[in-house]
Design an enzyme around this catalytic site. Structure first.
Site, mmCIF file in Angstrom:
data_model
loop_
_atom_site.group_PDB
_atom_site.id
_atom_site.type_symbol
_atom_site.label_atom_id
_atom_site.label_comp_id
_atom_site.label_asym_id
_atom_site.label_seq_id
_atom_site.Cartn_x
_atom_site.Cartn_y
_atom_site.Cartn_z
ATOM 1 N N ARG A 1 0.821 -1.255 -0.086
ATOM 2 C CA ARG A 1 0.073 0.083 0.106
ATOM 3 C C ARG A 1 0.990 1.167 0.109
ATOM 4 O O ARG A 1 1.826 1.101 0.664
ATOM 5 C CB ARG A 1 -1.022 -0.121 1.394
ATOM 6 C CG ARG A 1 -1.965 -1.070 1.119
ATOM 7 C CD ARG A 1 -3.021 -0.611 0.222
ATOM 8 N NE ARG A 1 -4.446 -1.446 0.036
ATOM 9 C CZ ARG A 1 -4.521 -2.679 -0.661
ATOM 10 N NH1 ARG A 1 -3.420 -2.777 -1.465
ATOM 11 N NH2 ARG A 1 -5.380 -3.348 -0.792
ATOM 12 N N HIS A 59 -0.542 0.017 -9.896
ATOM 13 C CA HIS A 59 -1.235 -1.366 -8.951
ATOM 14 C C HIS A 59 -1.740 -2.456 -9.723
ATOM 15 O O HIS A 59 -3.082 -2.802 -9.669
ATOM 16 C CB HIS A 59 -2.713 -0.351 -8.243
ATOM 17 C CG HIS A 59 -2.799 -0.875 -7.083
ATOM 18 N ND1 HIS A 59 -3.331 -0.380 -5.739
ATOM 19 C CD2 HIS A 59 -3.080 -2.233 -6.675
ATOM 20 C CE1 HIS A 59 -3.890 -1.250 -5.059
ATOM 21 N NE2 HIS A 59 -3.324 -2.114 -5.343
HETATM 22 P P1 NAP Z 1 -1.931 -11.473 5.148
HETATM 23 O O1 NAP Z 1 -1.874 -12.793 4.544
HETATM 24 O O2 NAP Z 1 -2.711 -10.933 6.182
HETATM 25 O O3 NAP Z 1 -0.181 -11.369 5.913
HETATM 26 C C1 NAP Z 1 0.156 -10.179 6.537
HETATM 27 C C2 NAP Z 1 1.543 -10.344 6.834
HETATM 28 O O4 NAP Z 1 2.118 -9.021 7.336
HETATM 29 C C3 NAP Z 1 1.561 -11.249 7.976
HETATM 30 O O5 NAP Z 1 2.718 -12.153 7.916
HETATM 31 C C4 NAP Z 1 1.797 -10.329 9.122
HETATM 32 O O6 NAP Z 1 2.366 -10.927 10.368
HETATM 33 C C5 NAP Z 1 2.544 -9.243 8.584
HETATM 34 N N1 NAP Z 1 2.400 -8.051 9.457
HETATM 35 C C6 NAP Z 1 1.098 -7.640 9.930
HETATM 36 N N2 NAP Z 1 1.238 -6.631 10.679
HETATM 37 C C7 NAP Z 1 2.580 -6.234 10.971
HETATM 38 C C8 NAP Z 1 3.256 -5.719 11.902
HETATM 39 N N3 NAP Z 1 2.987 -4.635 12.407
HETATM 40 N N4 NAP Z 1 4.751 -5.672 11.759
HETATM 41 C C9 NAP Z 1 5.351 -6.877 11.122
HETATM 42 N N5 NAP Z 1 4.433 -7.857 10.449
HETATM 43 C C10 NAP Z 1 3.110 -7.223 10.239
HETATM 44 O O7 NAP Z 1 -1.643 -10.477 3.853
HETATM 45 P P2 NAP Z 1 -1.479 -10.776 2.326
HETATM 46 O O8 NAP Z 1 -2.279 -11.612 1.718
HETATM 47 O O9 NAP Z 1 -0.094 -11.402 2.288
HETATM 48 O O10 NAP Z 1 -1.156 -9.330 1.598
HETATM 49 C C11 NAP Z 1 -0.473 -8.300 2.140
HETATM 50 C C12 NAP Z 1 -0.987 -6.979 1.318
HETATM 51 O O11 NAP Z 1 -0.623 -7.111 -0.037
HETATM 52 C C13 NAP Z 1 -2.515 -6.846 1.555
HETATM 53 O O12 NAP Z 1 -2.786 -6.516 2.614
HETATM 54 C C14 NAP Z 1 -2.519 -5.612 0.508
HETATM 55 O O13 NAP Z 1 -2.441 -4.513 0.944
HETATM 56 C C15 NAP Z 1 -1.564 -5.903 -0.478
HETATM 57 N N6 NAP Z 1 -2.121 -6.436 -1.820
HETATM 58 C C16 NAP Z 1 -1.415 -5.569 -2.732
HETATM 59 C C17 NAP Z 1 -1.805 -6.168 -4.110
HETATM 60 C C18 NAP Z 1 -1.479 -5.181 -5.401
HETATM 61 O O14 NAP Z 1 -1.777 -5.561 -6.592
HETATM 62 N N7 NAP Z 1 -0.285 -4.207 -5.151
HETATM 63 C C19 NAP Z 1 -2.668 -7.257 -4.325
HETATM 64 C C20 NAP Z 1 -3.160 -7.878 -3.229
HETATM 65 C C21 NAP Z 1 -2.643 -7.550 -1.945
HETATM 66 P P3 NAP Z 1 1.923 -12.247 11.232
HETATM 67 O O15 NAP Z 1 2.177 -13.525 10.111
HETATM 68 O O16 NAP Z 1 2.523 -12.488 12.410
HETATM 69 O O17 NAP Z 1 0.404 -12.035 11.416
#
Ligand code: NAP
Length: 314
Positions: free
Chosen positions: A229, A277
Site C-alpha cells: 500500500r 497497482h
Molecule cells: P496477510 O496474509 O494478512 O499477511 C500479512 C503479513 O504481514 C503477516 O505475515 C503479518 O504478520 C505481517 N504483519 C502485519 N502487521 C505487521 C506488523 N505490524 N509488523 C510486522 N509484520 C506485520 O496479507 P497478504 O494476503 O499476504 O497481503 C499483504 C498485502 O498485500 C495486502 O494487505 C494488500 O495491502 C497488499 N496487496 C497488494 C496487491 C497489489 O496488486 N499491489 C494485491 C493484493 C494485496 P503475522 O504473520 O505475524 O500475522
C-alpha cells in the site's frame, strides 16, 4: 440467500462480476448497488472498496466478502457494521501473480535491468558487474499469504531471504528463508539488506513505517519494492532517500493517492519504476469460486475461510 454486489467498478467490470457470480451461485439471488433492492433481505455483501455507508442499514447482513486481498479501505468507513465477519480474497491465481511481480522486480534490480533500460535511452553500452543471487540479501516485510509465496519463489531462485512478521507463531517457513518477528527484529535485518520487498497490510502499526528512519537503516544503494500500500511509505522521505543515493531504486506499484497524478515526479524519476497497482489483480474467473465457496459455507453453517481479525486490522 440474497447477495449484494457493491464497489467502485466501471460498468463493464461490474457486469462481468455479476455474470460470473450469478453463474457460480445459481441458487442465490444477486443484486448490485445500482439497482432497486430490499435492504432488509441482504445477507451477504460482496464488496470491492465500497463507498462509505454502502453497508449501513443492512440488518440481516451475515458476511462481508471482499473481492480484494487488502481490506484497509473497508475500515475507513465509520458505518462498517461492527459485528459482521469480514472475509478477504485469497485466491491462488492472485498469489501466483504476486510471486511473479516480486520475482521480476527483484531479478531486475539484482541484474541491473532498470539501469540497462536507462542506458538504452541514451545509447550507452556499459556492462555492470554480474552478481550471484546469493550475494543479495532480500528483506521481505510480511510473510502472510502473499509474502509466503514470494519468499518461496525468491528463495528457490537463490536469494537470501529474511522475512519479518508481527508475531512468532509457528508456521511453515520455506527452506532458505529466515523468519524474524516483532518491532525490535526489523532494524538489525535492514542494515545488511540489498532489496526490501513490502507485503504488509495497511494498519495503524504499519502506516508510514517506511520513513526516513527506515531508509536510513538500509545500506547505501539498497532498493525498495513496494507491492502493498502507498501509505506504508512516507513519500517525502522516499524522495529524499532516492535523492541522497541512500536508495538506489524504487519499484512502486502502489501510491498514497491513486491513480498517480500525471504531474507526480515519480513518473519521470530516473530511479523509480512505476506500475499502476497491477502487482496482483483479482481474477474474476477464479475469485468467483472463492466467493461461492464462502457463501456455501455460510449457508451450511460451516467455517468461513480467510476471515479478517478486526482487532489486528488484517
Ligand atoms: P496477510 O496474509 O494478512 O499477511 C500479512 C503479513 O504481514 C503477516 O505475515 C503479518 O504478520 C505481517 N504483519 C502485519 N502487521 C505487521 C506488523 N505490524 N509488523 C510486522 N509484520 C506485520 O496479507 P497478504 O494476503 O499476504 O497481503 C499483504 C498485502 O498485500 C495486502 O494487505 C494488500 O495491502 C497488499 N496487496 C497488494 C496487491 C497489489 O496488486 N499491489 C494485491 C493484493 C494485496 P503475522 O504473520 O505475524 O500475522
Amino acid at each position: 440467500m440474497n447477495l449484494l454486489l457493491t464497489g467502485r467498478f466501471g460498468d463493464a467490470e461490474r457486469d462481468q462480476w455479476r455474470a460470473l457470480l450469478t453463474q457460480a451461485m445459481p441458487k442465490h439471488h444477486l443484486v448490485t448497488s445500482g439497482e432497486l433492492f430490499d435492504r432488509m433481505r441482504i445477507e451477504v455483501a460482496i464488496v470491492a472498496n465500497p463507498a462509505p455507508h454502502s453497508l449501513d442499514g443492512l440488518p440481516r447482513l451475515r458476511l462481508i466478502q471482499s473481492l480484494w486481498a487488502g481490506v484497509d479501505r473497508l475500515f475507513d468507513d465509520p458505518t462498517l457494521p461492527p459485528d459482521v465477519p469480514i472475509a478477504r480474497m485469497v485466491d491462488p491465481a492472485l498469489t501466483a501473480a504476486m510471486s511473479e511481480t516480486a520475482l521480476w522486480a527483484v531479478l531486475s534490480l539484482h541484474r541491473g535491468f532498470f539501469v540497462y533500460q536507462r542506458q538504452q535511452r541514451n545509447a550507452v553500452w556499459r556492462q555492470l558487474p554480474q552478481r550471484r543471487a546469493d550475494e543479495l540479501p532480500v528483506t521481505l516485510l510480511g510473510l502472510g499469504t502473499l509474502g509466503l509465496a514470494c519468499a518461496r519463489a525468491l528463495a528457490q531462485q537463490g536469494y537470501r531471504v529474511t522475512a519479518w512478521t508481527r508475531d512468532g507463531s509457528p508456521r511453515d517457513v520455506p527452506a532458505g528463508v529466515v523468519h524474524v518477528h516483532g518491532d525490535d527484529a526489523l532494524w538489525p535485518c535492514l542494515n545488511g539488506t540489498a532489496i526490501v520487498v513490502n507485503l504488509l497490510p495497511l494498519t495503524p502499526a504499519t502506516r508510514g513505517l517506511l520513513d526516513a528512519r527506515f531508509f536510513g537503516a538500509l545500506p547505501r544503494g539498497a532498493a525498495l519494492v513496494n507491492l502493498a500500500r502507498g501509505a506504508h511509505v512516507v513519500e517525502a522521505d522516499l524522495r529524499a532517500a532516492l535523492g541522497s543515493g541512500r536508495l538506489g531504486h524504487a519499484v512502486l506499484d502502489v501510491f498514497d493517492s491513486e491513480p498517480l497524478d500525471p504531474k507526480h515526479p515519480f513518473w519521470r524519476h530516473p530511479k523509480v519504476t512505476v506500475l499502476p497497482h497491477v502487482a496482483a489483480l483479482t481474477d474474476p474467473r477464479s475469485a468467483t469460486a472463492v466467493v461461492a465457496s464462502n457463501v456455501r459455507a455460510l449457508a451450511e453453517g460451516q467455517p468461513i475461510a480467510h476471515l479478517v481479525d478486526r482487532t489486528r486490522g488484517y
